[in-house]
Design a protein around this motif. Sequence first.
Motif, PDB file in Angstrom:
ATOM      1  N   PRO A 427      26.581  -6.811  50.492  1.00  0.00           N
ATOM      2  CA  PRO A 427      26.619  -5.698  50.613  1.00  0.00           C
ATOM      3  C   PRO A 427      26.269  -5.576  48.933  1.00  0.00           C
ATOM      4  O   PRO A 427      26.452  -6.551  48.253  1.00  0.00           O
ATOM      5  N   ARG A 428      26.106  -4.165  48.296  1.00  0.00           N
ATOM      6  CA  ARG A 428      25.580  -4.541  46.761  1.00  0.00           C
ATOM      7  C   ARG A 428      27.193  -4.655  45.970  1.00  0.00           C
ATOM      8  O   ARG A 428      27.200  -5.350  45.487  1.00  0.00           O
ATOM      9  N   GLU A 429      27.705  -3.769  46.281  1.00  0.00           N
ATOM     10  CA  GLU A 429      29.328  -3.812  45.769  1.00  0.00           C
ATOM     11  C   GLU A 429      30.390  -5.115  46.924  1.00  0.00           C
ATOM     12  O   GLU A 429      30.253  -4.807  47.850  1.00  0.00           O
ATOM     13  N   SER A 430      31.372  -5.541  46.053  1.00  0.00           N
ATOM     14  CA  SER A 430      32.450  -6.197  46.638  1.00  0.00           C
ATOM     15  C   SER A 430      33.491  -5.683  48.031  1.00  0.00           C
ATOM     16  O   SER A 430      33.599  -6.081  48.820  1.00  0.00           O
ATOM     17  N   SER A 431      33.181  -4.363  47.667  1.00  0.00           N
ATOM     18  CA  SER A 431      34.527  -3.343  48.323  1.00  0.00           C
ATOM     19  C   SER A 431      33.162  -2.813  49.115  1.00  0.00           C
ATOM     20  O   SER A 431      34.372  -2.797  50.319  1.00  0.00           O
ATOM     21  N   GLY A 432      32.389  -3.187  49.621  1.00  0.00           N
ATOM     22  CA  GLY A 432      31.576  -3.131  50.979  1.00  0.00           C
ATOM     23  C   GLY A 432      32.118  -4.549  52.202  1.00  0.00           C
ATOM     24  O   GLY A 432      31.419  -4.589  52.550  1.00  0.00           O
ATOM     25  N   ILE A 433      32.920  -5.157  51.471  1.00  0.00           N
ATOM     26  CA  ILE A 433      32.724  -6.789  52.018  1.00  0.00           C
ATOM     27  C   ILE A 433      33.485  -6.462  53.889  1.00  0.00           C
ATOM     28  O   ILE A 433      33.225  -7.516  54.634  1.00  0.00           O
ATOM     29  N   VAL A 434      34.402  -5.849  53.007  1.00  0.00           N
ATOM     30  CA  VAL A 434      35.149  -5.914  54.681  1.00  0.00           C
ATOM     31  C   VAL A 434      34.529  -5.044  55.599  1.00  0.00           C
ATOM     32  O   VAL A 434      34.392  -5.182  57.070  1.00  0.00           O
ATOM     33  N   SER A 435      33.644  -4.327  55.742  1.00  0.00           N
ATOM     34  CA  SER A 435      32.595  -4.049  56.785  1.00  0.00           C
ATOM     35  C   SER A 435      32.529  -4.510  56.901  1.00  0.00           C
ATOM     36  O   SER A 435      31.554  -4.833  58.374  1.00  0.00           O
ATOM     37  N   PHE A 436      31.286  -4.898  55.931  1.00  0.00           N
ATOM     38  CA  PHE A 436      30.117  -6.069  56.399  1.00  0.00           C
ATOM     39  C   PHE A 436      30.957  -7.375  57.106  1.00  0.00           C
ATOM     40  O   PHE A 436      29.755  -7.280  58.185  1.00  0.00           O
ATOM     41  N   SER A 437      31.678  -7.190  56.570  1.00  0.00           N
ATOM     42  CA  SER A 437      32.833  -8.764  57.655  1.00  0.00           C
ATOM     43  C   SER A 437      32.285  -8.598  58.899  1.00  0.00           C
ATOM     44  O   SER A 437      32.206  -9.154  59.931  1.00  0.00           O
ATOM     45  N   LYS A 438      32.532  -6.918  59.552  1.00  0.00           N
ATOM     46  CA  LYS A 438      32.412  -7.339  60.210  1.00  0.00           C
ATOM     47  C   LYS A 438      31.531  -7.117  62.271  1.00  0.00           C
ATOM     48  O   LYS A 438      31.328  -7.528  62.640  1.00  0.00           O
ATOM     49  N   SER A 439      30.048  -7.076  61.257  1.00  0.00           N
ATOM     50  CA  SER A 439      28.525  -7.193  61.071  1.00  0.00           C
ATOM     51  C   SER A 439      28.263  -8.898  61.576  1.00  0.00           C
ATOM     52  O   SER A 439      27.854  -9.251  62.228  1.00  0.00           O
ATOM     53  N   LEU A 440      29.849  -9.153  61.228  1.00  0.00           N
ATOM     54  CA  LEU A 440      29.073 -11.288  61.209  1.00  0.00           C
ATOM     55  C   LEU A 440      29.674 -11.323  62.128  1.00  0.00           C
ATOM     56  O   LEU A 440      29.153 -12.566  63.494  1.00  0.00           O
ATOM     57  N   THR A 441      30.715 -10.697  63.196  1.00  0.00           N
ATOM     58  CA  THR A 441      31.334 -11.267  64.369  1.00  0.00           C
ATOM     59  C   THR A 441      30.588 -10.890  65.863  1.00  0.00           C
ATOM     60  O   THR A 441      29.932  -9.408  65.582  1.00  0.00           O
TER      61      THR A 441
END
Length: 441
Positions: A427-441
């Motif tokens: 994500p561009r902003e750190s605030s998007g990491i939580v939702s982005f991390s779900k796509s990694l699993t």
Amino acid sequence: MALTGLEIYKQMPKKNCGECGVPTCLAFAMALASGKASLDSCPHVTEAARENLDSAAAPPIKAIKFGKDSVLGDETVLFRHDKTFYHPTTLLIYVSDSLSDDELNAKVQEIKGLEFERVGLQYSIDGVAIVQESGDAGRFAKVVATVAEATDKSLVLLSNDPEAMKGALAPLASRKPLIGSATADNYEAMVNLAKENSVPVIIKAEGLDALEELVVKAQALGYKEFVLDPGSRTPVDTLANLTHIRRLAIKKKFRPLGFPVIAFTTKTEPMEEIMEATVYVAKYASAVVLKTSAKAHILPLMTLRQNIYTDPQKPIQVEPKLHSVGAVDENSPFYITTNFSLTYYSVEGEVETSKVPSYILPIDTDGTSVLTAYAAGKFEPEKIVEAMNACGIADKVKHRNIIIPGYVAVISGKLSELSGWKAIVGPRESSGIVSFSKSLT
């Protein structure tokens, strides 16, 4: 009064050798007059000229050292953006000798607990000011000894009785406490006591005119290790005095007031007291003595102090090494960011919130943010690969995926080519990491 640049130039060797760091002797003289250079930088100045130039070479505010590495003064500017502030305001907790033994022990333990970690920085209270209020010299000495035994922090001993001060100071002179206060009534005894024990002393008078007069008298005793107390005990008067003293010292090079200044808070409600202390930290107090010692009160004050005394040209940075968040394993995601503390801790906080144990590698970008670092050529694939190899991430995970900030997606191709890893654009902003991390699993 201080010498002008031209007066200093007349005593320069006029070699224009540049060894002092500036191209000409005239430029060096001007820098010396403005307090932006040290006479020690000139290798060719004669001893006679050095003696004559002492007043110009000395900093406008004398550096006073006491206790455990506490340094007061030695500032050269009124405003941080002009250059920088060097020595953060020393924060001291007020301890009265009228406390009972149980109250004293509880207070000391609370003071010892004032240790914090914030954005990778360690904060701690600087020292303790023990004040004689009991009127009992023996009790004062006992309380001083108790506090000194319980903590290695810097000490300030405050009593208007030279004999009481002598008894309390004798066993502790080697720790070089700051003592006070020398007033018009006791200055000879107090200054001589400080001189005999090689410790700094507070000079206290009501108002700047009286303070100047007392400083001159104290200097006549052959000692100059002073901290000033203009005697004011209301925020408005204290702020005015602190500002006037700083301006006279910096702008006018007025030597009698060219010393660090100590301020005392007077508000009884803790939050109001912290607000009062913030005024003194922001406007020129070298040391502040305050009564509250609750963590919730002190941390905001320390944070403000850190912000003010951070060099604006040197952003706060984290160590550029591999960090782990949570119980990492060989499958943990691997994030890349910069070592600017605000950027790093924003990323770390969101990774922690995601509850996905991960590795984070902050690249050394001299403390700049992602886009700034990329624009300056400090966040390039070559540098990232070098940092990856140095931290040994390849031995810690079995996958070969590296997550880069979305703002620098343009480097993903070259990074993959150089590293042999798959560059995943995050994500561009750190605030998007939580939702982005779900796509990694």
